[in-house]
Design a protein around this motif. Structure first.
Motif: not given
Length: 187
Positions: A153, A160, A163, A167, A169, A186-187
């Motif tokens: 990451y 934020s 990755c 994407y 997160g 984190f989502i």
């Protein structure tokens, strides 16, 4: 009520008493351990059961010992603050140690040098918030330098993360989680 039914009731009553006794025992153990710990040592409830480094009596850390985690903040060879906890890891003990330093000296140290055992997002944010120079090695440093285990990451300026697949997160509050995992995720 026939003899068989009486035996069955007595058997069920004994089983229920046994289950109740075990439930009370487990509740007592959870009360002793508290919400922020995974274990305690039976003869010293404040200590944590830990496998320590190799010594004559225990071999290669194979036996559990009652232990505490002691943090000492040293400046130019002098111990200036300390913090003792029952945690097994240093990662959560940096902030309380710095708070102890602040209570004693009414200021934070200008710079801090520490190994990767203290490298966490919370610790880095705390250091930045209190304007403490940061020489704390992050946990995946060796893997990044060698290229064998690069970071999965990347932290962006807006806090934020991105990755390796690109994407993004975002942090969300998850307050209904267990106390050890409460807070942001984190989502």
């Amino acid at each position: 009520m026939d003899e068989h039914q009486k035996k069955m009731l007595v058997s069920q009553n004994l089983r229920l008493q046994k289950y109740f006794s075990k439930a009370m025992e487990y509740e007592e153990k959870e009360r002793i351990c508290g919400p922020d710990r995974n274990s305690y040592y039976k003869t010293n409830h404040d200590a944590t059961a830990m496998c320590l480094k190799e010594d004559y009596y225990s071999g290669l850390g194979s036996n559990m010992h009652a232990a505490y985690n002691a943090q000492v903040l040293v400046i130019k060879g002098f111990a200036c603050a300390y913090y003792v906890s029952h945690s097994r890891s240093d990662i959560n003990d940096l902030i309380p140690t710095l708070e102890a330093f602040f209570r004693i000296h009414h200021q934070y140290p200008k710079n801090l040098c520490a190994d990767s055992g203290y490298g966490s997002m919370n610790n880095y944010q705390y250091l930045e918030l209190h304007k403490i120079g940061n020489y704390v090695k992050y946990q995946s440093w060796d893997g990044n330098v060698s290229g064998k285990r690069p970071d999965q990451y990347h932290l962006n300026d807006d806090l934020s993360i991105t990755c390796m697949n690109g994407y993004i997160g975002k942090q969300v509050e998850l307050n209904n989680r267990h106390s050890k995992n409460a807070g942001r995720s984190f989502i």
